[in-house]
Design an enzyme around this catalytic site. Sequence first.
Site, short mmCIF file in Angstrom:
data_model
loop_
_atom_site.label_atom_id
_atom_site.label_comp_id
_atom_site.label_asym_id
_atom_site.label_seq_id
_atom_site.Cartn_x
_atom_site.Cartn_y
_atom_site.Cartn_z
N LYS A 14 29.23 -57.18 24.59
CA LYS A 14 28.27 -56.27 25.19
C LYS A 14 26.85 -56.66 24.79
O LYS A 14 26.58 -56.97 23.63
CB LYS A 14 28.57 -54.84 24.74
CG LYS A 14 27.73 -53.76 25.41
CD LYS A 14 28.17 -52.38 24.92
CE LYS A 14 27.38 -51.25 25.59
NZ LYS A 14 27.81 -49.93 25.11
N SER A 74 29.04 -46.85 28.55
CA SER A 74 28.07 -47.88 28.84
C SER A 74 28.59 -49.30 28.64
O SER A 74 27.87 -50.26 28.94
CB SER A 74 26.83 -47.67 27.96
OG SER A 74 27.14 -47.80 26.58
N SER A 82 31.32 -44.52 25.21
CA SER A 82 30.91 -45.74 25.92
C SER A 82 31.89 -46.89 25.86
O SER A 82 31.76 -47.84 26.61
CB SER A 82 29.55 -46.21 25.40
OG SER A 82 28.53 -45.35 25.84
#
Length: 468
Positions: free
Chosen positions: A82, A157, A181
């Site tokens: 990420k 996210s 997330s």
Amino acid sequence: MDLGDIPFASAGEIAGAVRERQVSAREVTEAALERITATDGSLRAFRHVDTDGARATAAALDAARARGDELGPLAGVPVGVKEQVAVAGLPREAGSLLLKGNREPSDGPAVARLRAAGAVIVGMTAMPEFGHLAFGHSPLGPATRNPWSAGHTPGGSSSGSAAALAAGQVALALGTDGGGSIRIPAACCGVVGHKPTLGRVPHAPLRHGFAPMSHLGPMARSVADTALLLDVIAAQDHADPASLPPEGLSYTEIASRPPESGRIAWAPQLGQAEADPEVLQPCRAAVEALAADGFAVTEMEPFLDDWIESWATLFDASLALNVGDRLEDMRRLSDATLIARVEHGHRISATDFLAAEADRREVWAAFERVYHDFDVVMTPALLQPPLSVDPVTGVTDAPDSWVERWFQHMYPFNMTGQPAVSVPAGLTADGLPVAMQVVGPRLADGVTLGFAAAVEQRLGWDAAQPTL
């Protein structure tokens, strides 16, 4: 191993095949890069693909194997990271134009452990701006799509990490979770996401103090691969003041031998909002299967107050701390939703913040009472299947008041720091993934993953492949 099987092979299978010379790390890496080239033009799971770096790592692994060196547990396994996590030399832009072009000089602790274990980092996966949304769009570029349906969100996210796994672009991924997330996109994309106990995986560099809510954790297509990744990245590092010493057990072994009995608190509804029947039914079927096999299952009445305002206070104050000094730039470059959260964070008084921390302790106490009598709590992961979005912009037309209720079963465990796993539970009639959440007591990541493996075993989910 057939090269055509690599995109959806497990991490354990890939690493074993590389170590046993059935396939080279270069062949695995090229298969991953080809898959990304073929699918990411529409999927947009990656913000940056490090083709040269991945090939160099693979070449070094193959050279080490030729010398007779022992390769690590993730030998040749392609991994997505990420874009909020530090990877030396790669963009760390966190989905924001404010950080466009930012590159990190060194690896974060978890990434350094990935490299030491022989993983091949193929690039940085996309996320919404500073992780403030449960969706897949940001000002930096095209929205990440759900591999199962372009008209539905991949969640956020850790949007790109989940989408890349579901699409067979990588075998493992790192995500972060400050209010769901990791678990939200895992549930939306039909993969496994584990939010470890706070501190189980060191998360640095961060500006938070000793008790943040943001967790760094593993994502994969199965509980076994999730456990394998956690075995690699879970260890104390004093760069993160909240980090913990290891549990002293093998998560991989636990996932390979799920418990045959245990005490489960089944909570179809934690608070005020009810789960959609299409989500609730497969989750209920899972706990009924566990009960039929001898697990002690007790259905709980809703016992949690609505603490979303307290979570939002803590979350928005954190945003204001991290990026609030760029507010004027944000007004030109950022999403209006992020600006609103940061402005709210600036308005929070010390008294309001401490009141939210007091509520945080109340949430902790509520679950501690449950864990006196049960090993784990199980809930539907999300209260509804993946929300519909504009297939181009990735923006939903769902009311703001419902969007945060949608993941109401997730943010309490960021407040408590307890481990929580999202495990695929099946598909809706429209072919959209839904998931079960398994939550354990603080520090009990092994217990939590073991029960998650038991759920996976009974649901028969086989990491079904979406039609891209």
